[in-house]
Design a protein around this motif. Structure first.
Motif, PDB file in Angstrom:
ATOM      1  N   GLY A  68       1.727   1.239   1.504  1.00 60.11           N
ATOM      2  CA  GLY A  68       2.131  -0.114   2.432  1.00 60.11           C
ATOM      3  C   GLY A  68       3.572   0.064   2.824  1.00 60.11           C
ATOM      4  O   GLY A  68       3.847  -0.636   3.875  1.00 60.11           O
ATOM      5  N   CYS A 103       1.262   0.987  -6.606  1.00 61.05           N
ATOM      6  CA  CYS A 103       1.266   0.994  -5.134  1.00 61.05           C
ATOM      7  C   CYS A 103       2.587   1.331  -4.586  1.00 61.05           C
ATOM      8  O   CYS A 103       3.049   2.241  -3.638  1.00 61.05           O
ATOM      9  CB  CYS A 103       0.651  -0.027  -4.562  1.00 61.05           C
ATOM     10  SG  CYS A 103      -1.273  -0.365  -4.145  1.00 61.05           S
ATOM     11  N   SER A 111      -3.499   0.358   2.439  1.00 57.55           N
ATOM     12  CA  SER A 111      -3.259  -0.628   1.504  1.00 57.55           C
ATOM     13  C   SER A 111      -4.374  -0.427   0.488  1.00 57.55           C
ATOM     14  O   SER A 111      -5.185   0.394   0.731  1.00 57.55           O
ATOM     15  CB  SER A 111      -3.683  -2.138   2.303  1.00 57.55           C
ATOM     16  OG  SER A 111      -4.857  -2.129   2.710  1.00 57.55           O
TER      17      SER A 111
END
Length: 342
Positions: free
Chosen positions: A323, A317, A260
């Motif tokens: 993730g 991300c 993360s």
């Protein structure tokens, strides 16, 4: 700081004789903490040994962390990051949050015992706890006092989830303990990496491990089965908030296998504000008026700015697959550029 093989009361006995200040000296000119603690000095760092009055404390909402509760064996940090929001706590101890934060460390010698009692209380709901919010729990003082092994065992025995927040490779010393704890409860780690430009790190985080070293810690923890993410903090307005800076940091986190990335824009509470703005005025005086507009008299940058940064990081991300357990982005690299602990 180093420790020999003997120990007492759960804390390591220093290899060198410390300088210990008499508790009979109750001069009102002494800092409040000195009138309440056993004071020892190691290699120019003063440690105030105190019993833990409480173990688990509420996390300020402004911290931007996904945790309600924190526990910290140390207050103050030898890394001396100019921007550290924890500097504010030194003011309440009668210490200078600017000049004393890195050289005067409060050591809660009985934290593990206190933690066991609080985790066993019927009033405790078993919420996740983050470790090291007021000072890195694996800073050099931990080499002397060795508080973390007992703290990890306390969480494991209670089956209570916890996350270690650290920049220090010393966390790998306790890797076996963390893996044992992970068999009975949820164990995680967060490594703060706000940017990957080491020139900036040397300016604002002078004694902290390099961004590369921290990412190696992240990779090692994940390889060992301890879920480790990157706390992308602090993002420095007008210094490390460009698209190139953000992209480079998220990309490097992905390469390290971070599970993360949690972005957090610089906070400027009292203590951190004086320390950071003094550096800014000295090194980047043209930015001072823009910071005054962005922060006003508060500790948080304006909400719109923080929202834009969070959105940019979220998009990055997604781009690099952070993730998503099904895929982790990897850049092709030659063997000599692989992340490796040295």
């Amino acid at each position: 700081m180093r420790r020999d093989a003997s120990s007492a009361s759960g804390a390591g006995t220093p290899a060198r004789h410390p300088v210990q200040q008499s508790l009979l000296d109750q001069s009102p000119s002494r800092p409040r903490i000195e009138r309440q603690a056993v004071t020892r000095t190691f290699d120019g760092v003063t440690c105030y040994e105190v019993p833990a009055r409480t173990a688990v404390e509420a996390v300020p909402a402004a911290a931007g962390l996904p945790y309600r509760w924190a526990a910290s064996p140390y207050r103050g940090c030898a890394a001396g990051c100019r921007h550290c929001a924890a500097r504010r706590g030194h003011r309440y101890l009668g210490l200078d949050p600017v000049s004393d934060f890195a050289t005067r460390i409060v050591v809660k010698t009985t934290l593990a015992d206190r933690l066991r009692r609080e985790l066993a209380s019927p009033r405790w709901a078993g919420d996740p706890v983050v470790l090291g919010l007021t000072g890195d729990c694996y800073q050099p003082a931990e080499e002397t006092y060795r508080l973390m092994p007992a703290i990890v065992r306390a969480f494991a025995d209670a089956g209570n989830p916890f996350t270690v927040l650290t920049r220090s490779p010393l966390v790998l010393r306790d890797l076996d303990l963390l893996r044992e704890a992970a068999k009975v409860t949820q164990v995680g780690a967060l490594v703060p990496v706000g940017f990957v430009d080491d020139r900036i790190r040397r300016a604002v985080e002078p004694a902290a491990a390099s961004p590369q070293r921290r990412l190696e810690i992240c990779a090692a923890l994940n390889d060992a089965g301890i879920s480790c993410g990157v706390l992308m903090a602090p993002i420095l307005p007008l210094i490390t908030d460009s698209g190139d800076h953000l992209r480079a940091t998220v990309r490097r986190a992905a390469e390290a296998g971070a599970v993360s990335v949690t972005p957090a824009v610089l906070r400027l509470p009292a203590g951190a504000r004086e320390s950071y703005l003094a550096w800014l005025e000295r090194e980047h005086p043209g930015l001072v008026p823009r910071y005054q507009t962005l922060y006003g008299n508060g500790q948080l940058a304006e909400e719109g700015y923080r929202g834009r940064i969070a959105a940019q990081v979220a998009t990055l991300c997604e781009t690099y697959g952070i993730g998503r357990s099904a895929r982790r982005w990897r850049r092709r690299r030659s063997p000599d550029r692989q992340l490796a602990l040295v």
